[in-house]
Design a protein around this motif. Structure first.
Motif, mmCIF file in Angstrom:
data_model
loop_
_atom_site.group_PDB
_atom_site.id
_atom_site.type_symbol
_atom_site.label_atom_id
_atom_site.label_comp_id
_atom_site.label_asym_id
_atom_site.label_seq_id
_atom_site.Cartn_x
_atom_site.Cartn_y
_atom_site.Cartn_z
ATOM 1 N N ASN A 94 0.828 -1.202 0.000
ATOM 2 C CA ASN A 94 0.000 0.000 0.000
ATOM 3 C C ASN A 94 0.860 1.249 0.000
ATOM 4 O OD1 ASN A 94 -1.481 -2.096 2.252
ATOM 5 N ND2 ASN A 94 -2.500 -1.658 0.309
ATOM 6 N N ARG A 95 1.993 1.141 -0.701
ATOM 7 C CA ARG A 95 2.928 2.250 -0.878
ATOM 8 C C ARG A 95 3.450 2.796 0.442
ATOM 9 N NH1 ARG A 95 -0.128 5.700 -5.691
ATOM 10 N NH2 ARG A 95 -0.646 3.901 -7.002
ATOM 11 N N GLY A 96 3.500 1.938 1.445
ATOM 12 C CA GLY A 96 4.030 2.333 2.740
ATOM 13 C C GLY A 96 3.069 3.121 3.592
ATOM 14 N N ARG A 97 1.825 3.261 3.150
ATOM 15 C CA ARG A 97 0.857 4.087 3.875
ATOM 16 C C ARG A 97 0.044 3.274 4.897
ATOM 17 N NH1 ARG A 97 0.847 9.507 1.730
ATOM 18 N NH2 ARG A 97 2.393 9.398 0.069
ATOM 19 N N GLY A 98 0.030 1.964 4.763
ATOM 20 C CA GLY A 98 -0.784 1.146 5.658
ATOM 21 C C GLY A 98 -0.019 0.608 6.843
ATOM 22 N N GLY A 99 1.223 0.244 6.604
ATOM 23 C CA GLY A 99 2.042 -0.293 7.675
ATOM 24 C C GLY A 99 1.614 -1.670 8.123
ATOM 25 N N SER A 100 2.053 -2.062 9.292
ATOM 26 C CA SER A 100 1.852 -3.416 9.789
ATOM 27 C C SER A 100 0.386 -3.780 9.980
ATOM 28 C CB SER A 100 2.587 -3.577 11.129
ATOM 29 O OG SER A 100 2.295 -4.827 11.711
ATOM 30 N N MET A 101 -0.429 -2.844 10.444
ATOM 31 C CA MET A 101 -1.805 -3.181 10.818
ATOM 32 C C MET A 101 -2.843 -2.926 9.737
ATOM 33 S SD MET A 101 -2.246 -2.242 14.845
ATOM 34 C CE MET A 101 -1.826 -0.501 14.731
ATOM 35 N N HIS A 102 -2.429 -2.467 8.549
ATOM 36 C CA HIS A 102 -3.420 -2.135 7.527
ATOM 37 C C HIS A 102 -2.996 -2.595 6.133
ATOM 38 C CE1 HIS A 102 -4.192 0.701 10.857
ATOM 39 N NE2 HIS A 102 -5.441 0.393 10.582
ATOM 40 N N ALA A 103 -2.275 -3.701 6.062
ATOM 41 C CA ALA A 103 -1.850 -4.215 4.754
ATOM 42 C C ALA A 103 -3.043 -4.774 3.994
ATOM 43 C CB ALA A 103 -0.797 -5.300 4.947
ATOM 44 N N ALA A 104 -3.076 -4.527 2.704
ATOM 45 C CA ALA A 104 -4.173 -4.998 1.859
ATOM 46 C C ALA A 104 -3.662 -5.270 0.453
ATOM 47 C CB ALA A 104 -5.303 -3.973 1.814
ATOM 48 N N ASP A 105 -4.348 -6.152 -0.253
ATOM 49 C CA ASP A 105 -4.067 -6.398 -1.662
ATOM 50 C C ASP A 105 -5.358 -6.886 -2.297
ATOM 51 O OD1 ASP A 105 -3.260 -7.175 -4.187
ATOM 52 O OD2 ASP A 105 -1.362 -8.046 -3.507
ATOM 53 N N PHE A 106 -6.115 -5.964 -2.870
ATOM 54 C CA PHE A 106 -7.414 -6.312 -3.433
ATOM 55 C C PHE A 106 -7.296 -7.322 -4.568
ATOM 56 C CE2 PHE A 106 -10.325 -2.529 -2.156
ATOM 57 C CZ PHE A 106 -9.895 -2.649 -0.849
ATOM 58 N N SER A 107 -6.168 -7.309 -5.278
ATOM 59 C CA SER A 107 -6.002 -8.241 -6.400
ATOM 60 C C SER A 107 -5.986 -9.688 -5.930
ATOM 61 C CB SER A 107 -4.709 -7.927 -7.165
ATOM 62 O OG SER A 107 -3.556 -8.267 -6.398
ATOM 63 N N LEU A 108 -5.658 -9.905 -4.654
ATOM 64 C CA LEU A 108 -5.635 -11.247 -4.078
ATOM 65 C C LEU A 108 -6.831 -11.501 -3.163
ATOM 66 C CD1 LEU A 108 -1.840 -11.481 -3.132
ATOM 67 C CD2 LEU A 108 -2.986 -12.578 -5.071
ATOM 68 N N GLY A 109 -7.754 -10.556 -3.122
ATOM 69 C CA GLY A 109 -8.911 -10.720 -2.253
ATOM 70 C C GLY A 109 -8.630 -10.372 -0.804
ATOM 71 N N ILE A 110 -7.517 -9.715 -0.535
ATOM 72 C CA ILE A 110 -7.172 -9.307 0.831
ATOM 73 C C ILE A 110 -7.739 -7.912 1.045
ATOM 74 C CG2 ILE A 110 -5.301 -8.892 2.473
ATOM 75 C CD1 ILE A 110 -3.571 -10.769 0.664
ATOM 76 N N LEU A 111 -8.878 -7.828 1.738
ATOM 77 C CA LEU A 111 -9.574 -6.559 1.893
ATOM 78 C C LEU A 111 -8.974 -5.693 2.988
ATOM 79 C CD1 LEU A 111 -13.256 -7.783 1.467
ATOM 80 C CD2 LEU A 111 -11.623 -7.024 -0.279
ATOM 81 N N GLY A 112 -7.953 -6.192 3.639
ATOM 82 C CA GLY A 112 -7.215 -5.363 4.572
ATOM 83 C C GLY A 112 -7.145 -5.903 5.977
ATOM 84 N N ALA A 113 -5.976 -5.720 6.583
ATOM 85 C CA ALA A 113 -5.859 -5.897 8.020
ATOM 86 C C ALA A 113 -6.504 -4.678 8.658
ATOM 87 C CB ALA A 113 -4.394 -6.024 8.416
ATOM 88 N N ASN A 114 -6.735 -4.728 9.978
ATOM 89 C CA ASN A 114 -7.461 -3.637 10.600
ATOM 90 C C ASN A 114 -7.007 -3.466 12.044
ATOM 91 O OD1 ASN A 114 -9.601 -1.845 11.539
ATOM 92 N ND2 ASN A 114 -10.708 -2.497 9.701
ATOM 93 N N GLY A 115 -6.651 -2.259 12.417
ATOM 94 C CA GLY A 115 -6.174 -2.003 13.759
ATOM 95 C C GLY A 115 -7.277 -1.920 14.796
ATOM 96 N N ILE A 116 -8.539 -1.875 14.358
ATOM 97 C CA ILE A 116 -9.667 -1.797 15.280
ATOM 98 C C ILE A 116 -10.175 -3.208 15.544
ATOM 99 C CG2 ILE A 116 -11.975 -0.877 15.663
ATOM 100 C CD1 ILE A 116 -11.271 1.367 13.706
ATOM 101 N N VAL A 117 -10.289 -3.571 16.807
ATOM 102 C CA VAL A 117 -10.686 -4.931 17.176
ATOM 103 C C VAL A 117 -12.083 -5.247 16.652
ATOM 104 C CG1 VAL A 117 -11.172 -6.482 19.108
ATOM 105 C CG2 VAL A 117 -9.214 -4.921 19.216
ATOM 106 N N GLY A 118 -12.177 -6.310 15.862
ATOM 107 C CA GLY A 118 -13.448 -6.771 15.329
ATOM 108 C C GLY A 118 -13.939 -6.030 14.107
#
Length: 333
Positions: A94-118
């Motif tokens: 994500n061009r370094g903007r998401g970091g450890s807790m917000h990595a995503a890759d829509f092309s692989l169906g990864i809609l994102g990690a999320n720093g908010i519980v649940g």
């Protein structure tokens, strides 16, 4: 139906070894300062990510958590781009903007990690509902920890998924602790009991056994894919490392060394390796080392973001607004 790289035991061991070695490398980078802000290590829980993703197809999607590197890698993300993301480099997922807790890759169906519980649960339900409306036989896996079991957003998501019969696989990674609070002191009833309250079939499985996780996930995912509605999988697992790398500095003592040692004896990589020929395991380990060496080289060579793109919002609009949107018919812009 399975992701090709997780279709057999060798592939599943390789993915687990990749996650373990990636996280160990990330810990080194945190200590050296290459990763700023720390990470939430996934070490010990590899069998959950790999077992669940082995039940998914390429078009299936997932939502992740603050402890999401394992999910992202298991779904097939490039380790070099993920490492660059953790290091805040432009070559990251994500061009370094998401970091450890917000990595995503829509092309692989990864809609994102999320720093908010649940918080990944409603996103997963929405994505599954959309696929259902489009007639797409897609399943969406939503990972969350035992600390999310008392979050209203998760309970609302369970309710909506049940009513809509949305093809969601809810995956509770019960590692026994919500940060430092033991699950037994925080969770009234049980994880599967919450699913049962909404009429959702639920199973509890040994989260240290990748094949047990895979088999259970396949059953629930197949049911969801066939229109049977959501499923709920509780994986009993354990994180070998701290909740967050900052924990070492605070010297928190909420687990005994004996407890951690007992769980380390159940390392999920050990039985996974034992199921393969010794020379095959050695070859996979060598391959992973080479892959991570290349990943580290890629991440180090990737540039840091230009500070100008983070300046005055009137001029620096990079990554603030969506592009290519198509408004519905009759909508005014």
């Amino acid at each position: 139906m399975s992701l090709p790289h997780l279709a057999d035991q060798a592939g599943r061991y390789r993915a687990m070894r990749l996650i373990r070695s990636f996280e160990e490398l990330a810990l080194e980078w945190v200590r050296s300062g290459l990763i700023v802000g720390g990470t939430h290590p996934y070490i010990g829980q590899e069998a959950v990510a790999v077992g669940v993703c082995a039940a998914l197809a390429a078009d299936d999607q997932l939502t992740s958590t603050h402890r999401g590197h394992g999910h992202v890698l298991a779904k097939g993300a490039d380790p070099g781009r993920l490492l660059a993301e953790l290091a805040g480099r432009v070559g990251g997922l994500n061009r370094g903007r998401g970091g450890s807790m917000h990595a995503a890759d829509f092309s692989l169906g990864i809609l994102g990690a999320n720093g908010i519980v649940g918080a990944g649960a409603p996103i997963a339900v929405g994505a599954a509902w959309a696929a259902q409306r489009q007639g797409n036989p897609r399943v969406v896996a939503s990972f969350f920890g035992d600390g999310a079991l008392n979050q209203g957003v998760l309970l609302e998501s369970l309710n909506l998924a049940s009513i809509w019969r949305a093809p969601v696989l809810f995956v509770c990674e019960n590692n026994g602790y919500a940060t430092t609070l033991p699950a037994g002191a925080a969770v009234g009833g049980s994880a599967c009991g919450r699913a049962a309250a909404f009429g959702i079939p639920a199973e509890t499985v040994d989260g240290m056994d990748v094949e047990a996780v895979r088999a259970a996930a396949e059953r629930l995912a197949a049911r969801a894919r066939a229109g049977g509605g959501p499923g709920f999988l509780e994986c009993l697992t354990y994180r070998f490392e701290a909740h967050h790398t900052m924990e070492r500095r605070f010297r928190l003592a909420y687990r005994t060394p004996q407890e951690v040692a007992a769980w380390r004896e159940r390392d999920p990589l050990v039985p996974a390796a034992a199921a393969l020929p010794a020379d095959g395991v050695a070859a996979i380990d060598d391959e992973v080392r080479e892959l991570l060496s290349s990943a580290a080289e890629f991440a180090r060579a990737s540039a840091e973001p230009d500070p100008a793109t983070a300046g005055d919002y009137l001029y620096a609009t990079d990554h603030l607004y969506a592009s290519g949107l198509r408004p519905r018919s009759g909508a005014a812009l």
